[in-house]
Enzyme design. Structure first.
Site, PDB file in Angstrom:
ATOM      1  CD  GLU A   1     -56.073-108.948  48.708  1.00  0.00           C
ATOM      2  OE1 GLU A   1     -55.150-109.189  49.515  1.00  0.00           O
ATOM      3  OE2 GLU A   1     -56.765-107.913  48.748  1.00  0.00           O
TER       4      GLU A   1
ATOM      5  CG  PHE B   1     -64.945-112.482  59.412  1.00  0.00           C
ATOM      6  CD1 PHE B   1     -64.985-111.404  58.546  1.00  0.00           C
ATOM      7  CD2 PHE B   1     -63.874-112.594  60.292  1.00  0.00           C
ATOM      8  CE1 PHE B   1     -63.982-110.447  58.550  1.00  0.00           C
ATOM      9  CE2 PHE B   1     -62.861-111.644  60.304  1.00  0.00           C
ATOM     10  CZ  PHE B   1     -62.912-110.567  59.438  1.00  0.00           C
TER      11      PHE B   1
ATOM     12  CG  ASP C   1     -65.881-109.948  51.149  1.00  0.00           C
ATOM     13  OD1 ASP C   1     -66.708-110.861  51.028  1.00  0.00           O
ATOM     14  OD2 ASP C   1     -66.023-109.028  51.975  1.00  0.00           O
TER      15      ASP C   1
HETATM   16  P1  IMP Z   1     -63.105-106.761  48.850  1.00  0.00           P
HETATM   17  O1  IMP Z   1     -62.623-105.451  48.329  1.00  0.00           O
HETATM   18  O2  IMP Z   1     -64.492-106.665  49.424  1.00  0.00           O
HETATM   19  O3  IMP Z   1     -62.967-107.895  47.895  1.00  0.00           O
HETATM   20  O4  IMP Z   1     -62.260-107.011  50.142  1.00  0.00           O
HETATM   21  C1  IMP Z   1     -61.153-107.761  50.248  1.00  0.00           C
HETATM   22  C2  IMP Z   1     -60.512-107.496  51.580  1.00  0.00           C
HETATM   23  O5  IMP Z   1     -61.463-107.564  52.667  1.00  0.00           O
HETATM   24  C3  IMP Z   1     -59.497-108.560  51.863  1.00  0.00           C
HETATM   25  O6  IMP Z   1     -58.247-108.188  51.368  1.00  0.00           O
HETATM   26  C4  IMP Z   1     -59.536-108.650  53.363  1.00  0.00           C
HETATM   27  O7  IMP Z   1     -58.633-107.718  53.911  1.00  0.00           O
HETATM   28  C5  IMP Z   1     -60.924-108.257  53.760  1.00  0.00           C
HETATM   29  N1  IMP Z   1     -61.767-109.439  54.043  1.00  0.00           N
HETATM   30  C6  IMP Z   1     -62.817-109.889  53.326  1.00  0.00           C
HETATM   31  N2  IMP Z   1     -63.356-110.987  53.860  1.00  0.00           N
HETATM   32  C7  IMP Z   1     -62.616-111.268  54.959  1.00  0.00           C
HETATM   33  C8  IMP Z   1     -62.670-112.331  55.944  1.00  0.00           C
HETATM   34  O8  IMP Z   1     -63.518-113.251  55.946  1.00  0.00           O
HETATM   35  N3  IMP Z   1     -61.720-112.271  56.908  1.00  0.00           N
HETATM   36  C9  IMP Z   1     -60.770-111.310  56.979  1.00  0.00           C
HETATM   37  N4  IMP Z   1     -60.682-110.311  56.072  1.00  0.00           N
HETATM   38  C10 IMP Z   1     -61.600-110.285  55.070  1.00  0.00           C
HETATM   39 MG    MG Z   2     -56.566-107.510  52.451  1.00  0.00          MG
END
Ligand code: IMP
Ligand code: MG
Length: 172
Positions: free
Chosen positions: A95, A148, A99
């Protein structure tokens, strides 16, 4: 919007070689199933798969990106599922970034129901301060602050994925 380099191409490639060497020593003999989460992890998968020195199978999964409010349910929708069976397999989910942890928390649990021998996570980036669901990532490239980022697969509205480095996107 302006781009500020956070992690250079050289640092990314060096770290990927370190992770690959760790993977080579950690896993027993046999084929490693690399599961790439589209689209953000495509370059990480491509570089990591070629850096490991063992047999691999590659497969791809695409999941929906709900709005952030909707993710609070912890539900993740599968848009494209895997083609290969994971039964008895050593599975490494590849992955781009962890986040909130909602995506990988869900996917790890889901893939474990498919009777693999093992499931681990490799994430290039980790925003640890943002975590709402636990994720036990065996391999993490870089811990980054809550900013970001784009590039090396990561996008903002589909843009910037093909940058060779990871950059912070900030207002001019
Ligand atoms: P989570 O489910 O919140 O952990 O989200 C993960 C997904 O959010 C990643 O696979 C990314 O697609 C997106 N994401 C989270 N932070 C960023 C960032 O800073 N830039 C671009 N995409 C992000
Ligand atoms: Mg992603």
């Amino acid at each position: 919007m302006a781009l500020r380099t956070l992690i250079s191409e050289e640092r990314i490639q060096t770290r990927i070689r370190e992770i690959a060497a760790q993977i080579d020593t950690d896993y027993p003999e046999g084929t490693l199933y690399l599961v790439c989460i589209l689209k953000g992890a495509c370059f990480f998968l491509a570089d990591l798969a070629r850096a490991v020195r063992r047999d691999t199978y590659l497969d791809f999964m695409s999941i929906s990106s709900y709005g952030k409010e909707k993710t609070s349910s912890g539900e993740v929708k599968i848009i494209k599922d895997l083609d290969i069976s994971l039964e008895g397999a050593d599975v490494l989910i590849v992955e781009d970034i962890i986040d909130t942890g909602i995506t990988l928390n869900y996917l790890t649990a889901l893939l474990k129901t498919r009777r693999p021998k093992s499931v681990r996570v490799a994430a290039l980036l980790d925003k640890t301060s943002r975590r709402v669901r636990p994720v036990d990532a065996a391999y993490v490239g870089f811990e980054i602050p809550d900013e970001f980022v784009v590039g090396y697969g990561l996008d903002f509205a589909e843009k910037y994925r093909n940058l060779r480095e990871v950059c912070v996107l900030e207002p001019e």
